[in-house]
Design a protein around this motif. Structure first.
Motif, PDB file in Angstrom:
ATOM      1  N   UNK A 131      65.578  -2.234  34.197  1.00  0.00           N
ATOM      2  CA  UNK A 131      66.272  -3.515  33.586  1.00  0.00           C
ATOM      3  C   UNK A 131      66.854  -2.900  32.430  1.00  0.00           C
ATOM      4  N   UNK A 132      65.941  -2.099  31.678  1.00  0.00           N
ATOM      5  CA  UNK A 132      66.624  -1.668  30.296  1.00  0.00           C
ATOM      6  C   UNK A 132      67.838  -0.684  30.476  1.00  0.00           C
ATOM      7  N   UNK A 133      67.467   0.087  31.740  1.00  0.00           N
ATOM      8  CA  UNK A 133      68.513   1.158  31.768  1.00  0.00           C
ATOM      9  C   UNK A 133      69.774   0.589  32.388  1.00  0.00           C
ATOM     10  N   UNK A 134      69.952  -0.462  32.933  1.00  0.00           N
ATOM     11  CA  UNK A 134      71.072  -1.167  33.733  1.00  0.00           C
ATOM     12  C   UNK A 134      72.066  -1.513  32.423  1.00  0.00           C
ATOM     13  N   UNK A 135      71.416  -2.001  31.345  1.00  0.00           N
ATOM     14  CA  UNK A 135      72.161  -2.143  29.840  1.00  0.00           C
ATOM     15  C   UNK A 135      72.579  -0.959  29.463  1.00  0.00           C
ATOM     16  N   UNK A 182      62.080  10.886  29.638  1.00  0.00           N
ATOM     17  CA  UNK A 182      62.051  11.145  28.199  1.00  0.00           C
ATOM     18  C   UNK A 182      63.548  11.216  27.716  1.00  0.00           C
ATOM     19  N   UNK A 183      64.347  11.793  28.305  1.00  0.00           N
ATOM     20  CA  UNK A 183      65.681  11.918  27.712  1.00  0.00           C
ATOM     21  C   UNK A 183      66.352  10.575  27.649  1.00  0.00           C
ATOM     22  N   UNK A 184      66.065   9.762  28.607  1.00  0.00           N
ATOM     23  CA  UNK A 184      66.849   8.304  28.503  1.00  0.00           C
ATOM     24  C   UNK A 184      66.117   7.490  27.354  1.00  0.00           C
ATOM     25  N   UNK A 185      64.891   7.689  27.103  1.00  0.00           N
ATOM     26  CA  UNK A 185      64.301   7.097  26.043  1.00  0.00           C
ATOM     27  C   UNK A 185      64.582   7.388  24.772  1.00  0.00           C
ATOM     28  N   UNK A 239      68.193   6.083  24.389  1.00  0.00           N
ATOM     29  CA  UNK A 239      68.186   4.441  24.017  1.00  0.00           C
ATOM     30  C   UNK A 239      67.589   4.259  22.752  1.00  0.00           C
ATOM     31  N   UNK A 240      66.633   4.762  22.227  1.00  0.00           N
ATOM     32  CA  UNK A 240      65.866   4.617  20.987  1.00  0.00           C
ATOM     33  C   UNK A 240      66.681   5.186  19.818  1.00  0.00           C
ATOM     34  N   UNK A 241      67.216   6.338  19.861  1.00  0.00           N
ATOM     35  CA  UNK A 241      67.539   6.936  18.646  1.00  0.00           C
ATOM     36  C   UNK A 241      69.075   7.453  18.803  1.00  0.00           C
ATOM     37  N   UNK A 242      69.671   8.102  19.745  1.00  0.00           N
ATOM     38  CA  UNK A 242      70.923   8.819  19.868  1.00  0.00           C
ATOM     39  C   UNK A 242      72.026   7.729  20.258  1.00  0.00           C
ATOM     40  N   UNK A 243      71.757   6.984  21.314  1.00  0.00           N
ATOM     41  CA  UNK A 243      72.588   5.853  21.832  1.00  0.00           C
ATOM     42  C   UNK A 243      74.026   6.489  22.229  1.00  0.00           C
ATOM     43  N   UNK A 244      74.074   7.483  22.780  1.00  0.00           N
ATOM     44  CA  UNK A 244      75.367   8.142  23.254  1.00  0.00           C
ATOM     45  C   UNK A 244      75.581   8.019  24.506  1.00  0.00           C
ATOM     46  N   UNK A 250      69.793   1.761  15.472  1.00  0.00           N
ATOM     47  CA  UNK A 250      68.903   2.515  16.355  1.00  0.00           C
ATOM     48  C   UNK A 250      67.659   2.051  16.056  1.00  0.00           C
ATOM     49  N   UNK A 251      66.544   2.815  16.769  1.00  0.00           N
ATOM     50  CA  UNK A 251      65.038   2.564  16.776  1.00  0.00           C
ATOM     51  C   UNK A 251      64.892   1.081  16.996  1.00  0.00           C
ATOM     52  N   UNK A 252      63.779   0.765  16.673  1.00  0.00           N
ATOM     53  CA  UNK A 252      63.413  -0.757  17.299  1.00  0.00           C
ATOM     54  C   UNK A 252      64.432  -1.874  16.557  1.00  0.00           C
ATOM     55  N   UNK A 253      64.907  -1.523  15.271  1.00  0.00           N
ATOM     56  CA  UNK A 253      65.642  -2.333  14.770  1.00  0.00           C
ATOM     57  C   UNK A 253      66.963  -2.895  15.501  1.00  0.00           C
TER      58      UNK A 253
END
Length: 638
Positions: A108-112, A397-400, A403-408, A531-534
């Protein structure tokens, strides 16, 4: 009584007890598909840690930690410490992120993040990885349990598979968690407390003179540190970094009752892993000292059982079956979660709760038995199967990280990354013997990362659609604005409190995150950070506040302004005014989703108005501040 008779007796009693317990738990706890999948978000830190620890202390891992201790002395502990370090990364980086995303499954998250195509590609990764790890557990315990019971190993696999599938059908993740508490306690006490205590009492501490040089030295013993294949410290770390990002761990994080409980549960997960790793390797050292002539180190566990008192050995062997069951159940639940969310709800658009629950149960039977038959007919070897499972799951791991840090990353990058990773696994682990010289993870991690980043940069474009300024926010976007106005500030709380709305409009977490992006782009909401949880925390801008207020009643706006909470929260407080109550009781009595109740109770708990407690079903009671608030509301209306 012989050891085999002891084992048969304990196994029969144990299996009957687990089946009965799961049936009782299922009758009391599983009313809809979300309770089947994530337990209505009622799990405490204790239950989360036990659930995670049960995945570690598994039918494949219990003999393996003894084997590696036999081979490398105290260095063998890195087989468990690698898992613990993966859990440490999850605890510090994204376990809380998973929970706060509001998604019930990672897809569900990865669809976003990566669109529908990325979601489907990653779903394939998750299902294949879960199938391989389930098969590894069944194959790993088949020989040992079959030998102990005097039956064919394949019959032993079928026995364990049928039992696990049956009790998950009865109660979903609640049955898995309840049985995990018993199974984990059994294994932890017998193998990691009683067994080493017995060995120390009878033989004293391990004798360094009777063992190979540096066998007892810390932290590596005789285990190679840098080597491109397992066993080695660095490869163990890589393998478990892949393993700790797979869907069972998301399910455990998503099912916790609060962010605090999630983080605390993962902290204890790390402690459990490090403790059992040290003790397990310590036991392996005893096996090497007492049984130095084994030609095959994989026999260390079984050979050690042969020199123990029969009742103790029988309890340990029964614990091996318990350990297998406690790992397989959550992999089975998480695999079925994908089928329910990705097929039944996403593609078939099924909304009826009873039908979705039936989908979950039939999906459990089909997926569970498929994994058993996969294990029975697998002929590639135990380590080969584990390498395949961790290799397939490595890109997660790469996708997390992205999603968590890079957002590219984007959809094309994710699909290309999955294709490259699967091609490497197919060639390196299946079609050739290259994995004997280098573990495929050394290729998959950098290849999947570089593919995701490069393809995403080359195909980068802005896909966020702004709000139509002529018509204003659509129905879902307006519901989000009103939810934030009511005090729910993070994505998880927003999505969970909108459970009924999402079910009625066939929306999942990805849709809500896309709507939040549109609202942010159009100036209705502001994100705490990028980025991150923010990135999962939001507040209304003046524009967003005006839009929300224009679509809410004056009564509700006044309630929020005067009391700091919305009318639904005050109604919830009235429900528990006279006495503490379980969320399950409130849900049944007032026809409200458990997920919505978890959002309300967590919000009020953060404000200090309600206390949430209980190790089983979630209970809520008013604090003194909560009672004062209700008296204030009563005075206002009198």
């Amino acid at each position: 009584m012989t050891s085999q008779m002891w084992m048969i007796l304990i196994t029969v009693v144990y299996v009957c007890a687990m089946m009965l317990l799961s049936w009782i738990i299922g009758k009391k706890t599983t009313k809809d598909e979300t309770e089947f999948m994530v337990g209505g978000r009622e799990f405490t830190a204790f239950m989360t840690a036990i659930g995670n620890g049960s995945i570690l202390i598994s039918g494949g891992y219990l003999p393996s930690i003894i084997m590696y201790g036999y081979m490398f002395g105290m260095g063998g502990m890195w087989f468990y410490l690698g898992w613990g370090t993966g859990a440490l990364v999850a605890w510090l980086c994204w376990a809380g992120f998973w929970r706060t995303s509001g998604a019930l499954t990672p897809t569900e998250w990865f669809e976003y993040r990566y669109g529908k195509g990325g979601r489907m590609a990653i779903t394939i990764v998750i299902l294949f990885a879960s199938l391989a790890i389930l098969g590894w557990q069944y194959v790993g315990c088949g020989e040992t349990i079959g030998g102990a019971l005097g039956i064919d190993p394949k019959i032993a696999m079928l026995l364990v598979g049928v039992v696990v599938t049956a009790y998950v059908v009865f109660g979903g993740i609640w049955a898995a968690t309840a049985t995990d508490v018993i199974q984990f306690s059994w294994v932890f006490i017998i193998q990691f407390i009683i067994l080493p205590t017995f060995l120390i009492a009878k033989y004293g501490l391990p004798d360094a003179v009777a063992l190979p040089d540096a066998f007892l030295s810390l932290p590596f013993g005789t285990l190679p540190v840098i080597k491109f294949v397992a066993p080695s410290v660095i490869t163990f770390l890589m393998m478990h970094q892949s393993l700790l990002n797979q869907s069972p761990y998301w399910a455990r994080a998503a099912g916790t009752r609060s962010l605090k409980n999630c983080k605390r549960g993962w902290m204890w997960t790390v402690i459990i892993a490090y403790f059992t790793g040290v003790v397990g390797a310590f036991i392996g050292c005893y096996a090497r000292q007492l049984l130095p002539g084994l030609t095959d180190s994989s026999q260390a566990f079984g050979a050690l059982m042969n020199i123990l008192p029969i009742p103790l050995a029988a309890c340990i062997m029964a614990g091996l079956m318990a350990a297998t069951m406690s790992t397989c159940d959550i992999y089975l639940v998480s695999g079925v979660n994908q089928l329910v969310r990705d097929v039944a709800q996403y593609f078939l658009k099924i909304r009826d709760t009873k039908k979705l629950l039936q989908w979950a149960k039939w999906g459990t039977i089909i997926y569970g038995m498929a994994s058993v038959f996969f294990a029975i007919f697998w002929s590639g070897g135990l380590s080969y199967l584990f390498a395949f499972g961790t290799g397939v799951g490595a890109p997660l791991f790469v996708y997390y990280l992205d999603s968590w840090l890079l957002r590219v990353g984007n959809q094309k990058g994710a699909i290309a990354s999955v294709a490259v990773s699967m091609a490497i696994v197919l060639y390196w682990d299946i079609l050739t013997t290259n994995s004997q010289q280098m573990n495929s993870l050394w290729l998959i991690f950098p290849a999947s990362f570089l593919t995701l980043v490069i393809v995403s940069f080359l195909t980068k474009k802005d896909t966020v659609v702004p709000v139509d300024e002529k018509t204003g926010p659509n129905e879902a976007q307006m519901e989000i604005l009103k939810t934030i106005k009511r005090g729910y500030s993070n994505a998880g709380a927003i999505i969970t409190s909108m459970t009924r709305f999402c079910n009625e409009h066939q929306l999942q977490a990805g849709h809500i995150h896309n709507a939040l992006d549109s609202l942010e782009k159009s100036g209705y909401v502001k994100r705490k950070g990028q980025r991150l949880i923010a990135q999962l925390y939001f507040s209304l801008t003046e524009k967003g506040d005006a839009a929300a207020c224009a679509n809410m009643s004056e009564t509700e706006l006044k309630t929020i302004a005067v009391y700091g909470v919305d009318s639904q929260a005050i109604q919830f407080m009235h429900w528990i005014e006279k006495d503490d109550a379980t969320m399950s009781e409130i849900s049944g009595k007032h026809s409200i989703y458990m997920m919505e109740l978890s959002a309300i109770s967590e919000h009020l708990s953060d404000l200090g108005l309600v206390r949430v407690f209980g190790q089983g079903r979630l209970k809520a009671g008013l604090t003194d501040a909560g009672r004062q608030l209700l008296r204030k509301t009563a005075a206002q209306h009198s």
